[in-house]
Enzyme design. Structure first.
Site, PDB file in Angstrom:
ATOM      1  CG  HIS A 285      -2.072   0.825   1.226  1.00 48.24           C
ATOM      2  ND1 HIS A 285      -3.090   0.669   0.314  1.00 48.24           N
ATOM      3  CD2 HIS A 285      -2.438   1.881   2.011  1.00 48.24           C
ATOM      4  CE1 HIS A 285      -4.031   1.584   0.535  1.00 48.24           C
ATOM      5  NE2 HIS A 285      -3.646   2.336   1.551  1.00 48.24           N
TER       6      HIS A 285
ATOM      7  CE  LYS B 299      -7.568   8.448   1.262  1.00 44.90           C
ATOM      8  NZ  LYS B 299      -7.969   8.852   2.612  1.00 44.90           N
TER       9      LYS B 299
ATOM     10  CE  LYS C  80      -3.731   6.976   1.458  1.00 40.36           C
ATOM     11  NZ  LYS C  80      -3.949   8.041   2.438  1.00 40.36           N
TER      12      LYS C  80
ATOM     13  CG  ASP D 184      -4.848  11.318   1.679  1.00 43.81           C
ATOM     14  OD1 ASP D 184      -4.273  12.412   1.838  1.00 43.81           O
ATOM     15  OD2 ASP D 184      -5.098  10.528   2.610  1.00 43.81           O
TER      16      ASP D 184
ATOM     17  CD  GLU E   2      -7.857  12.216   3.068  1.00 41.95           C
ATOM     18  OE1 GLU E   2      -8.636  11.617   2.291  1.00 41.95           O
ATOM     19  OE2 GLU E   2      -7.398  11.679   4.084  1.00 41.95           O
TER      20      GLU E   2
ATOM     21  CG  ASP F  64      -6.530  12.740   7.280  1.00 42.98           C
ATOM     22  OD1 ASP F  64      -6.909  12.661   8.471  1.00 42.98           O
ATOM     23  OD2 ASP F  64      -6.063  11.742   6.676  1.00 42.98           O
TER      24      ASP F  64
ATOM     25  CE  LYS G 228      -7.813   9.340   8.577  1.00 44.46           C
ATOM     26  NZ  LYS G 228      -6.440   9.392   8.056  1.00 44.46           N
TER      27      LYS G 228
ATOM     28  CD  GLU H 270     -10.428   7.076   4.124  1.00 47.67           C
ATOM     29  OE1 GLU H 270     -10.262   7.344   2.930  1.00 47.67           O
ATOM     30  OE2 GLU H 270      -9.612   7.388   5.016  1.00 47.67           O
TER      31      GLU H 270
HETATM   32  C1  MUC Z   1      -4.981   8.725   5.423  1.00 46.55           C
HETATM   33  O1  MUC Z   1      -4.170   9.630   5.482  1.00 46.55           O
HETATM   34  O2  MUC Z   1      -6.132   9.022   5.099  1.00 46.55           O
HETATM   35  C2  MUC Z   1      -6.574   6.169   4.857  1.00 46.55           C
HETATM   36  C3  MUC Z   1      -6.763   5.395   3.751  1.00 46.55           C
HETATM   37  C4  MUC Z   1      -5.529   5.008   3.317  1.00 46.55           C
HETATM   38  O3  MUC Z   1      -5.275   4.332   2.334  1.00 46.55           O
HETATM   39  O4  MUC Z   1      -4.587   5.533   4.132  1.00 46.55           O
HETATM   40  C5  MUC Z   1      -5.209   6.158   5.226  1.00 46.55           C
HETATM   41  C6  MUC Z   1      -4.552   7.339   5.811  1.00 46.55           C
HETATM   42 MG    MG Z   2      -5.576  11.127   4.705  1.00 47.01          MG
END
Ligand code: MUC
Ligand code: MG
Length: 394
Positions: free
Chosen positions: A23, A168, A170, A199, A225, A252, A276, A330
């Site tokens: 990941h 989402k 990254k 994000d 994000e 976040d 969170k 999520e």
């Molecule tokens: C984050 O920063 O949101 C949430 C989903 C993911 O893949 O990582 C987290 C952390």
């Molecule tokens: Mg995040």
């Protein structure tokens, strides 16, 4: 205190659970998660479970599985033993007096306490948290394999299974040009069938965000994000003002404490808060942050720290009590792990996560699975994250 809810015993352990695939986030790649699982016993025999998960040890923020375990064992459990477990606010105050910060550690203990008291009363936790307003929430999946083909395959499968239609991505580990190209390819592959979010996990500075976010929006991204560092409220504010009619800016890492929520609100620096339970310091404090958002006409998103089904179900319970101005959730952490530590996961139907209604958080812990992944038992050495080659590092 000798009443029914008197807190008798608190135990914590670190688990190491591999992920189904690497990941990739802006700050590194994880291959496993190491949640801290807290178990708490009341005098009447009821027991509850809580969880705090970090991402990449102390890479996402300051806390790590090891710091959480230490804070629980050395400082938080001792001030709660023998206290009235039914007084959640008083328990939080005792933990605050004994220990500054350490929100993740406190959240795991508070979670176990609320689960235990709810089970003792044979009630679902949402009933102790204000009552549920949602029976289900739209559930996002994160595409973070780092490979366009694999990301698209994952997304197609999840669309066919009617599990996810919010994806989402990254970004922030590669150059912004590479990120824009990656996102645009995925957006073309999923055109008209999915909602796309990104994000950046703090990776960009203000000028980079101002230059590249419009290109991501042109590609089809509607929710952005944490594009800049957590301290960079000025940049968040500018981005929110200039891009607000085309996409939403979501905080976040910037929004952890109740005071962070107030500061962001005053600065009009974001349209959405990612909530969170861990970073806010528990379920009750998540509701407080959500209340600030609601008062300021800011939306909420049910965020994750990639917890197992314990932390995810607890989060689902508190999110179920919040207002209507949301962007889904999520809570897909369990699906990213090779295996879970509960007997039955929360169901996902028609792209929505269904709230489990049983006592406590509505999931039953599989004790054998706790033993199987227990770091102390397995004697594993923690290796949290592969930092890879990053700009600005030798
Ligand atoms: C984050 O920063 O949101 C949430 C989903 C993911 O893949 O990582 C987290 C952390
Ligand atoms: Mg995040």
């Amino acid at each position: 205190m000798t009443g029914r809810f008197s807190i008798e015993r608190i135990e914590a352990r670190i688990l190491d659970i591999p992920t189904i695939r690497p990941h990739k986030l802006s700050f590194g790649t994880i291959n496993h998660q190491s949640p801290v699982i807290v178990q708490l016993w009341l005098a009447d025999g009821a027991t509850g479970f809580g969880e705090a998960a970090t991402i990449g040890g102390p890479s996402w923020n300051e806390e790590s599985p090891e710091s959480i375990l230490h804070a629980v064992n050395a400082y938080l459990a001792p001030v709660l033993l023998g206290q009235d477990g039914g007084g959640f606010g008083a328990a939080l105050a005792r933990m605050d007096a004994a220990c500054k910060g350490n929100a993740f550690a406190k959240s795991a203990v508070e979670m176990a306490l609320i689960d235990a008291v709810a089970r003792s009363l044979n009630l679902p936790a949402w009933q102790l948290l204000g009552g549920k307003r949602h029976q289900s929430l739209p559930l996002a999946w994160t595409l973070a394999s780092g490979d366009v083909g694999r990301d698209l395959e994952e997304a197609q499968l999840r669309l066919e299974q009617r599990r996810h239609r919010i994806f989402k991505m990254k970004i922030g580990a590669r150059t912004p040009e590479q990120d824009v190209a990656h996102v645009a390819q995925i957006a073309r592959g999923l055109a008209g069938r999915a909602t796309l979010t990104v994000d950046v996990n703090q990776a960009w500075d203000g000028p980079t965000a101002r230059r590249y976010l419009p290109q991501l929006i042109d590609a089809g991204v509607s929710l952005i994000e944490q594009p800049v560092a957590k301290w960079n409220v000025e940049a968040l504010k500018t981005l929110s003002a200039t891009l607000g009619d085309r996409a939403s800016i979501m905080a976040d890492e910037t929004v952890c404490t109740l005071q962070d929520a107030m500061a962001l609100t005053r600065a009009q620096a974001s349209h959405v808060f990612s909530l969170k339970v861990a970073k806010h310091g528990g379920l009750l404090r998540t509701r407080q942050v959500a209340a600030v958002a609601e008062a300021a006409d800011i939306g909420w998103y049910g965020g994750t720290m990639l917890e197992t089904s314990i932390g995810s179900a607890a989060s689902a319970h508190v999110f179920s009590t919040l207002g209507p101005q949301h962007h889904g959730c999520e809570l897909f952490g369990p699906q990213l792990l090779v295996d879970d530590i509960v007997t039955e996961r929360m169901p996902i139907r028609d792209f929505e996560l269904q709230l489990p209604d049983g006592p406590g958080f509505g999931v039953e812990v599989d004790r054998a699975q706790l033993e199987r992944f227990d770091r102390a038992r397995a004697g594993l050495t923690p290796v949290h994250i592969d930092f890879g080659q990053r700009a600005g590092t030798p």
